[in-house]
Write an enzyme that holds these catalytic residues in place. Structure first.
Site, PDB file in Angstrom:
ATOM      1  CG  PHE A   1      -1.897   1.191   1.225  1.00 50.85           C
ATOM      2  CD1 PHE A   1      -3.256   1.067   0.478  1.00 50.85           C
ATOM      3  CD2 PHE A   1      -1.396   2.432   1.670  1.00 50.85           C
ATOM      4  CE1 PHE A   1      -3.979   1.892   0.582  1.00 50.85           C
ATOM      5  CE2 PHE A   1      -2.481   3.591   1.565  1.00 50.85           C
ATOM      6  CZ  PHE A   1      -3.659   3.489   0.872  1.00 50.85           C
TER       7      PHE A   1
ATOM      8  CG  ASP B   1       5.508   4.117   1.601  1.00 53.90           C
ATOM      9  OD1 ASP B   1       5.608   5.032   2.378  1.00 53.90           O
ATOM     10  OD2 ASP B   1       4.501   4.059   0.628  1.00 53.90           O
TER      11      ASP B   1
ATOM     12  CE  LYS C   1      -0.549   5.674   7.795  1.00 50.60           C
ATOM     13  NZ  LYS C   1      -1.845   5.757   8.050  1.00 50.60           N
TER      14      LYS C   1
ATOM     15  CB  THR D   1       0.583  25.886  -4.395  1.00 55.39           C
ATOM     16  OG1 THR D   1       0.038  25.841  -5.846  1.00 55.39           O
ATOM     17  CG2 THR D   1       0.440  27.121  -3.742  1.00 55.39           C
TER      18      THR D   1
END
Lengths: 500, 500
Positions: free
Chosen positions: B216, B325, B356, B380
């Site tokens: 995931f 990750d 997280k 941005t």
């Protein structure tokens, strides 16, 4: 902690401003955020840009990450209203406002108030997984901050962290709706559920989204697939074969070229229909269209309401999604809260994305575009209630101070001044255009445009570029005629210098 | 404003806690965040979950968006440390902590302090476009919050808003590096620059990323292309043909099955090599591999350090990128700050993503993976300095209170208790496993697991699910043995009930 806050001189200054502001609000006296709290009368330039302190900090930051896009370092403690201070003591009138992301300028008392309110404290301290464990005040915050400014006819909203995520999940809503229609609302098959997990059809169908050349929708893979403004955004990245159609190439001023522009737009609408047919036939069905009400990053390109009405009609006729990306055009900059309100569409868009001046990402959507199952439009945070707490205040100020009217007045004044300047400098300026304060003017080439931006900055006005040779104006909602005058005086000086 | 803050009883309570905490810190007395500030001794359950107030709010929210994932509404003012309060007055020991995103639990005095500090005020009020106009303190904040906890050997970091964006831009860094190598560092051709703008080769090359089944990595299109855990995340969405390899299917306890597990992992490493060959041959070159140190959403699946060393070797041999990750495994939950530190890799990963518990998204990267041009890894906001200001405090607390040691102690205690429970309930529990407090245990099926989660919640312990039939533990870094005891007592009760 509180003792420290009372002693800090910056805070004392701000505290006084907030108190004065509260008093103005409570007495109902007319105010354009106290004409804008604490901002200076004129810019003050003491060094080149970047100055020595900025240069030193850029050098230090270069040890940590790429600094190719860094202009200068800022002193946000000393920035106020429409004026941005840098670390070298320069104070500039800011017409670019953090890539168009500041609704009320710097250190606005209402936002300081929102950050400091004791009842907001736990909102800033505890960031929840909003999609699973929302806070007690979540419904009322969504109502105050987002539903009270819904595009006409829309009542559903989903928050996200930023513009790109909003576009990504808006597109997902469109794909999911499309396939749900294909299945006539029936449950997916086991084969679909299994195959999608490893990126295979039929669960992962080869659907596409039609987008426009020069459009900009973000830099994550799905949003980037619809983005076609600069090679720097796209080079070296794998991208799907999705249909791209040119954006209408209109002649300005729009009101003097209606027949020609109408013909051009009709041609583009035909190309849209042809492109959809082409992709449907080659087994890459078009599930939706994405478009900005005004192409911003791509060069402030406008199209007429009839063109957008035509797109809405095509998408409705073909039962595909219509996503209007208002990340840069929303939150009042065109004089209406949402730019697409200017278009009088026969039906609302299916998805309207926002971010930037809205302080939070997210999208409005039609009820039929909300997936039936939970967890499909989802991530850990799905936004940040801290940003919604700030937006609540922003929306309140916009309404109480009639800032949409201010944008209309200032925008008209800015555009008419740009048109005068264009008449005065015909070889240099062209295509002055705008809606509200979302204005722009073109130069013969990027080199001239960039030179002008540099000269303006040296005179204390900070502006931004877009497209090939365009200067874009992206001021706050508190930008006023006096600021336009101040800019124009310097613009005139710079143009006469460039003309030589 | 300050007057109001002093009068508010919630704030008075918090203010006292913060003062006590400051005193503890300044006197250097031993503290595990004052053993954890204001948290109750035991859970308190007064209604079913969701209770009547939650039900009413869910009904109201359902008028605005999909509520399929909403468990209950929370009272964050009254949540403290490891205990989460809901709007109905229930107070639960929280072992899931907002999908594993709270490093120091609820209303930690250090975070309250960070939000309230006067010198941080303008950081929360003025969100800059960080990539262009960083604030004066940006370099020092990056140093304190992110560089001081760099994975060993890494020195470069880029912030982002969330986990998915971090993965998206981490993958982009890998693609850009790969193509830069293909061009031997030469400038791109005009054809490349033109073709990429409309999603065509050679500018948009058909590169791929190899990922693992059950992995995931997020829900935006690029991150989702590497995600293979549940059909709900993927169904109906177009996805690229990228290579997927199964994750090693190990036998637990790992230390009793080393030979068999080693054989399984060798087989998977061979499959990785084969899959890369296959995709390279069919014109979809593999530019990198992405993997979690522990597959979390996919079911808390572990692999050995030799397996990860093997992957690092394959990627280095083939000169392709290696993205680890750490969105869910980072920030100390395994007893080391980064989970991949357990693997003793011969070379650092090329990209390490986080989010997280780090409160901000972002990624560490090798210098060679930073694109030469500005604006290529950009948006941005590229993050939020307000989150970095909070992370600065979190990192300080982790260091000052030796929270990594606490995680090791509590994690060992939790795992040994789970193993005992597994011995006691052999038909119900299996595969007790963990690293630090990142622990999990399996049930015979999802129905039994979900029933246990429901029963536990009724007894005042909130836990989370993952994979097919796994219960996962994701407590704060302040989770202690006393909390384990409290949980185990209730777990035992529930299991004896389920056994019947």
């Amino acid at each position: 902690m509180l003792a420290a806050r009372r002693i800090n001189p910056l805070f004392r200054n701000i505290e006084k401003t907030v108190k004065n502001y509260d008093r103005h609000v409570s007495t109902g006296s007319s105010l354009l955020s106290m004409d804008v709290a604490n901002e200076p009368d004129v810019p003050k330039m003491v060094t080149d840009i970047p100055g020595p302190k900025s240069k030193q900090l850029i050098k230090e930051l270069a040890q940590i990450q790429n600094v190719g896009a860094v202009h200068f370092f800022c002193d946000y403690d000393n920035s106020h209203g429409n004026y941005l201070a840098d670390v070298d003591g320069n104070v500039m009138l800011d017409l670019y406002t953090q890539i168009s992301s500041l609704p009320l300028g710097y250190n606005h008392p209402a936002i300081i108030n929102a950050v400091s309110k004791p009842e907001n404290l736990s909102t800033f301290v505890n960031r929840p997984a909003l999609g699973v464990y929302p806070p007690a005040d979540w419904v009322s915050r969504l109502q105050n901050a987002l539903l009270s400014v819904c595009p006409p006819g829309m009542t559903k909203v989903q928050t996200m962290a930023c513009g790109a995520c909003s576009v990504e999940h808006g597109l997902k809503a469109i794909f999911i709706k499309y396939m749900n229609d294909q299945r006539s609302g029936e449950a997916p098959s086991m084969e679909e559920m299994d195959s999608c997990r490893v990126n295979k059809a039929p669960g992962s169908p080869p659907l596409t989204i039609l987008s426009f050349d020069n459009g900009f929708h973000g830099r994550t893979m799905g949003a980037l697939a619809c983005t076609h403004s600069k090679w720097l955004h796209k080079l070296d990245l794998p991208q799907p074969d999705w249909p791209v159609v040119r954006f209408p190439d209109l002649k300005y001023p729009l009101e003097c070229n209606t027949a020609e522009n109408k013909a051009e737009e009709s041609k583009v609408l035909e190309e849209v229909e042809d492109k959809i047919e082409e992709y449907n036939k080659k087994g890459l069905p078009v599930a939706g269209i994405i478009i900005e009400p005004v192409q911003c990053e791509g060069g402030d390109n406008f199209a007429s309401k009839e063109f957008f009405q035509g797109l809405r009609d095509i998408t409705n006729k073909r039962k595909i999604g219509f996503l209007v990306d208002e990340v840069q055009t929303g939150c009042g900059v065109t004089g209406k809260f949402w730019a697409h309100e200017h278009f009088n569409l026969t039906d609302t868009p299916d998805v309207v994305t926002f971010s930037k001046k809205m302080l939070t990402g997210g999208f409005y959507q039609k009820e039929s575009f909300i997936p039936k199952e939970g967890y499909r439009i989802f991530n850990t945070w799905v936004g940040d209630p801290g940003k919604i707490a700030l937006l609540e205040e922003v929306v309140k100020v916009i309404k109480e101070e009639n800032l949409l009217d201010n944008v209309k007045v200032t925008g008209n004044y800015l555009l008419s001044n740009l048109e005068q300047m264009q008449t005065k400098y015909p070889g240099i300026l062209s295509k002055a255009r705008g809606l509200g304060t979302l204005c722009a003017v073109d130069f013969p080439d990027a080199a001239t445009r960039d030179k002008v931006i540099g000269y303006l900055r040296a005179k204390g006005v900070h502006t931004g570029a877009c497209g090939e040779a365009t200067l874009r104006f992206r001021p706050t909602l508190l930008f006023q005629n006096k600021h336009v005058d101040l800019f124009m005086e310097r613009f005139d000086d710079v143009l006469s210098q460039v003309k030589k």
